[in-house]
Write a protein that holds these residues in place. Structure first.
Motif, PDB file in Angstrom:
ATOM      1  N   GLN A 308       0.824  -1.205   0.000  1.00 14.34           N
ATOM      2  CA  GLN A 308       0.000   0.000   0.000  1.00 14.34           C
ATOM      3  C   GLN A 308       0.859   1.257   0.000  1.00 14.34           C
ATOM      4  O   GLN A 308       0.547   2.244  -0.675  1.00 14.34           O
ATOM      5  N   SER A 311       2.027   1.881  -3.421  1.00 19.65           N
ATOM      6  CA  SER A 311       0.957   2.488  -4.218  1.00 19.65           C
ATOM      7  C   SER A 311       0.822   3.975  -3.914  1.00 19.65           C
ATOM      8  O   SER A 311       0.611   4.790  -4.814  1.00 19.65           O
ATOM      9  N   GLN A 450      -7.262   3.054  -1.698  1.00 20.67           N
ATOM     10  CA  GLN A 450      -6.163   2.217  -1.223  1.00 20.67           C
ATOM     11  C   GLN A 450      -6.052   2.252   0.300  1.00 20.67           C
ATOM     12  O   GLN A 450      -5.459   1.363   0.894  1.00 20.67           O
ATOM     13  N   HIS A 512      -1.287  -3.862  -6.965  1.00 21.83           N
ATOM     14  CA  HIS A 512      -1.777  -3.144  -5.793  1.00 21.83           C
ATOM     15  C   HIS A 512      -2.640  -1.943  -6.155  1.00 21.83           C
ATOM     16  O   HIS A 512      -3.328  -1.387  -5.289  1.00 21.83           O
ATOM     17  N   LEU A 513      -2.604  -1.523  -7.422  1.00 22.70           N
ATOM     18  CA  LEU A 513      -3.412  -0.380  -7.848  1.00 22.70           C
ATOM     19  C   LEU A 513      -4.845  -0.770  -8.202  1.00 22.70           C
ATOM     20  O   LEU A 513      -5.650   0.089  -8.544  1.00 22.70           O
ATOM     21  N   ALA A 515      -8.592  -1.380  -7.868  1.00 20.69           N
ATOM     22  CA  ALA A 515      -9.568  -0.756  -6.967  1.00 20.69           C
ATOM     23  C   ALA A 515     -10.953  -0.839  -7.583  1.00 20.69           C
ATOM     24  O   ALA A 515     -11.109  -1.088  -8.783  1.00 20.69           O
TER      25      ALA A 515
END
Length: 518
Positions: A308, A311, A450, A512-513, A515
């Motif tokens: 995170q 990110s 995030q 991790h991006l 969403a």
């Protein structure tokens, strides 16, 4: 026990059908569903309009002096680099204003709105009287004062991602409306500045107070005064926070107990629920359990993991890079166009050049509002940065070959609007404006998705994005003003390098991006 279990399963049959229908037709969601599902909630309409108007007016205030600031600074004894400082300096003082302002805002927006209006009016007045005073640094002081009001930019972003009033599936949509306001400011600001310079000018009916340099400031001061009246009449602030409210944080985290399956590579799954999850009520009740009393043992961790944080760094880099490049081009085009004999831009032509490029992006900004509900933020981010990066490479080629004015015409109409003088240059500007504006749209919404959905983290994410924007704006404006001095090849080369670093960062944290859309 058996009868209780049967009774607990019977009511959802109707609700499940309704929820499925809403999910399949999300473009026609009923108002009652928006009120029931925390993911779809929106603030009061009048307050939302006030915030969106604040963003648009701030953008116009920032850009309206761009087309004539170079000539104004030269008239008062300054340089082109100084004009770049005049354009970018407000963001420095916006950043300095944020920290004490956040200390006293009590989690609300009314204080920031009132300070914004007062500072904007005062700054425009100071900028306007600099001509009569014949003092170069008075235009700088006016912009510094306006910069205090530009602190409202952060509050506009925070309002559109505040978990108390905006659901997780509405944040990108509202961020897209903020981008529409950015487009209005980028288009109307330079256009109006050029029109005032050209048609008010310095002839009959003008003087030391009202002329082509000062008239934009006086008009905007009046507009801000009228807007302030509207704020006092129609803006309804959120309830003030005396202390960090634990109840608010629990309310936002509660939907986690309704989740049946999450995925490790989707950090946002812990931030909210979809309709599908509402169709499975708790066995202990025939209705959906209240989110106000969750068990502490199932609360998500308020601390960020390494992925995170990666990110966060990536998103903040794009927030800085987008405004650095946009600010550099907006400050550089009037300067480069005036010193290049093949372009020979006047402030009026430079303003039209900037405005037409920005206004040409406007239909795409509107389209993005509707696409935000269907396209993941990470794809939007990469598309915008990629488009802008390609335009920068093409422009570097044109500069290296001295072909920025290729395909242009020297007739009177072309020289007045600027676009016809250098169509290839204009296409590059249009692509840069479109690409990096689109990329900047999702930075705030993506970062908020995030992070844990709490008031504390929403405030922190707003500050991180806004300071990244400020850093990009001020350094970009100065870099654009100095672009001719350092060499246009170096000027564009740095922007390409910054974009390349951002794309590399996004590729490294791509998973991790991920969403939720909307």
């Amino acid at each position: 026990m058996t009868s209780a279990a049967v009774q607990s399963k019977s009511p959802p049959s109707i609700n499940a059908v309704d929820e499925d229908n809403l999910s399949a037709n999300d473009t026609q969601i009923l108002t009652s569903a928006e009120e029931a599902d925390p993911e779809l909630k929106l603030p009061k309409r009048s307050s939302l309009v006030i915030i969106l108007l604040a963003n648009a007016l701030l953008q116009i205030s920032f850009f309206i002096i761009v087309s004539s600031s170079n000539e104004y600074a030269l008239h008062l004894g300054g340089t082109s680099t100084f004009s770049g400082v005049v354009i970018g300096i407000p963001t420095v003082f916006s950043g300095l204003t944020l920290i004490p302002l956040m200390k006293y805002d009590r989690g609300g927006y009314g204080l920031a709105l009132n300070i914004c209006c007062a500072a904007s009016i005062s700054g425009m007045v100071l900028y306007g009287i600099a001509y009569k005073a014949n003092w170069l640094y008075l235009i700088l002081l006016g912009r510094i004062t306006s910069g205090i009001g530009f602190a409202m930019w952060m509050y506009c972003k925070r309002f559109c991602s505040d978990p108390r009033i905006v659901g997780i599936r509405r944040r990108t949509t509202l961020a897209s409306w903020l981008m529409v306001g950015n487009g209005v400011g980028m288009g109307l600001g330079p256009l109006l500045g050029g029109i005032f310079y050209r048609y008010v000018g310095f002839g009959k009916g003008t003087g030391d107070v009202w002329n082509g340099f000062t008239s934009p400031a006086w008009v905007l001061a009046a507009v801000w005064a009228a807007y302030w009246v509207a704020v006092r009449m129609w803006f309804e602030d959120v309830p003030p926070i005396e202390k960090p409210s634990e109840n608010i944080e629990l309310r936002e985290k509660a939907p986690v107990q309704l989740m049946e399956d999450t995925f490790n590579d989707d950090p946002v799954n812990a931030s909210g629920t979809s309709y599908r999850h509402h169709a499975h009520p708790s066995p202990s009740s025939s209705t959906m359990p209240s989110p106000r009393s969750p068990s502490p043992s199932i609360m998500p961790n308020d601390k960020l993991e390494l992925g995170q944080w990666a990110s966060v760094i990536c998103i903040c880099w794009f927030a800085m890079a987008s405004f650095f490049i946009l600010g550099a081009w907006e400050a550089n085009i009037p300067v480069y166009g005036s010193v290049n004999p093949r372009l020979n831009f006047t402030p009026f032509a430079a303003g039209n050049f900037l405005a037409i490029g920005a206004l040409g992006c406007f239909p795409f900004f509107i389209l993005n509002v509707f696409l935000a509900r269907r396209v993941q933020d990470r794809y939007t981010l990469m598309f915008g940065a990629g488009l802008g990066g390609i335009a920068l490479i093409i422009f570097l080629t044109l500069v290296s070959l001295d072909k920025t004015a290729s395909g242009g015409s020297n007739n009177w109409v072309s020289s007045q609007i600027g676009v016809g003088t250098a169509p290839a240059f204009f296409i590059c500007w249009f692509a840069v404006a479109l690409g990096f504006n689109v990329a900047s749209t999702v930075t705030m919404s993506l970062l908020s998705k995030q992070l844990p959905a709490t008031v504390r983290w929403n405030g922190m994410s707003s500050v991180m994005i806004q300071y990244s924007n400020y850093l990009g704006r001020v350094t970009g404006a100065v870099w654009g003003g100095a672009g001719v001095s350092v060499g246009m090849t170096r000027y564009v080369g740095l922007e390409i390098a910054i974009t390349g670093i951002g794309l590399a960062l996004a590729s490294s944290v791509w998973k991790h991006l991920k969403a939720k859309t909307g």
